[in-house]
Design an enzyme around this catalytic site. Structure first.
Site, PDB file in Angstrom:
ATOM      1  CG  ASN A  60       6.562   8.062   0.728  1.00 37.10           C
ATOM      2  OD1 ASN A  60       5.801   7.466   1.483  1.00 37.10           O
ATOM      3  ND2 ASN A  60       7.878   7.888   0.749  1.00 37.10           N
ATOM      4  CB  CYS A  69       3.543   1.767   4.557  1.00 26.71           C
ATOM      5  SG  CYS A  69       2.287   2.832   5.297  1.00 26.71           S
ATOM      6  CG  ASN A  71      -0.145   3.474  10.101  1.00 28.83           C
ATOM      7  OD1 ASN A  71      -0.363   2.773  11.078  1.00 28.83           O
ATOM      8  ND2 ASN A  71       0.448   4.664  10.195  1.00 28.83           N
ATOM      9  CG  ASN A 158       9.945   2.072   5.790  1.00 25.56           C
ATOM     10  OD1 ASN A 158      10.358   1.574   4.751  1.00 25.56           O
ATOM     11  ND2 ASN A 158       8.660   2.326   5.992  1.00 25.56           N
ATOM     12  CB  CYS A 221       4.971   6.766  10.445  1.00 22.50           C
ATOM     13  SG  CYS A 221       6.160   5.692   9.605  1.00 22.50           S
TER      14      CYS A 221
END
Length: 317
Positions: A60, A69, A71, A158, A221
């Site tokens: 990040n 992640c 995306n 996550n 997200c």
């Protein structure tokens, strides 16, 4: 050291992406690039893997590392599939090796990829989240936050806290911001922070806005959108199967299939290349800088797509 970067986005969740075989100070690179380019949410690092076509690490913009992640994985999927000349591949992530594949385009000229989102856990210990003696928290209000909002906690992997809210709380983000900042600061519930998403049902899907751990409010997200689709199916807001998920950055499709305890999730959306750049990295605490940048033409086609979907989601943006 001179590095070649590709600036990419999935649903306007924007990163610098690069491939390397070296162990670098990736956290510091993410922080420095975010200082130089405030548009990005972090970096995607593509590394060799002994068990898959490649390994992905995600950092990040504050330097913290994310376990996944969605995306970003679509963008890495495109890079790996084009690099290896294949339609499908496997990408190693922190918690699992995930299947990815090229899909039919969402709209003309938009590179589109589908990625597996896994593993899924409702155990509060997997987020982690501490809440009295509870081991799960699904579709119930957190009274100290709101008596009206049903919240669900899920890791994919996550950590996500997902609330189903009326349109008013999408238009005014102050409530979401207040509690997301609290849960990502010093608090008694989430020792490692959490992604906080507010979800509102629509005529043909759901709208999701996410305050991302280590980032803040983000255009999208991927794991949050997929987790939100799962929770929305469980709540009966939308049927199981393909769910259209709108967000401030556009729209994706999330496939949700549940058979007993077996939950299968897939995220499909754009993998857009914005530009290429040369970056001079001299280490932390130096004047590392972007030497040059060359814009690509793909964003124009994505903007046309955004104009189409924004007619549906503009009530929330």
């Amino acid at each position: 050291m001179e590095m070649i970067l590709i600036k990419v986005h999935g649903s306007m969740n924007t990163f610098y992406m690069f491939e390397t075989a070296e162990r670098e100070d990736f956290a510091q690179i993410a922080v420095r690039l975010s200082e130089l380019d405030p548009e990005i949410d972090g970096i995607l690092v593509i590394l060799p893997s002994s068990v898959a076509h490649a390994k992905m690490r995600v950092f990040n913009n504050d330097g913290s590392e994310a376990s996944m992640c969605g995306n970003g994985l679509r963008c890495v999927a495109r890079y790996v599939c084009e690099r290896d000349g294949v339609q499908e591949a496997v990408v190693e992530t922190m918690k699992a090796s995930l299947r990815v594949k090229k899909e039919e385009t969402l709209n003309e000229g938009i590179e589109t990829y589908a990625v597996e989102i896994s593993p899924v856990s409702f155990s509060l210990s997997s987020l982690p989240m501490k809440l009295a003696n509870h081991t799960e928290w699904i579709a119930k209000p957190l009274p100290f936050v709101s008596e009206e909002i049903p919240f669900s906690a899920v890791a994919v992997p996550n950590p996500h806290l997902i609330g189903i809210v009326p349109p008013e709380l999408q238009k005014d983000t102050s409530h979401q911001q207040k509690w997301a900042q609290y849960f990502n600061g010093t608090n008694d519930y989430f020792s490692d922070g959490v992604n906080v998403s507010y979800v509102t049902p629509m005529d043909d899907g759901i709208f999701v806005r996410t305050y991302e751990r280590g980032v803040g409010f983000t255009n999208a997200c991927g794991t949050a959108m997929t987790a939100s689709a799962l929770i929305s199916c469980m709540a009966g807001l939308v049927p199981y199967g393909d769910v259209a998920v709108y967000n401030p950055g556009g729209m994706v499709k999330c496939a949700v299939a549940v058979e007993g305890d077996d939950i299968r999730l897939q995220l499909t959306g754009n993998a857009t290349y914005l530009s290429t750049a040369k970056f001079d990295w001299q280490g932390a605490g130096t004047d590392s800088r972007i030497l040059s940048s060359e814009s690509l033409e793909e964003q124009r086609r994505y903007n046309e797509f955004i104009e189409e979907v924004s007619t549906v989601s503009k009530q929330f943006v």
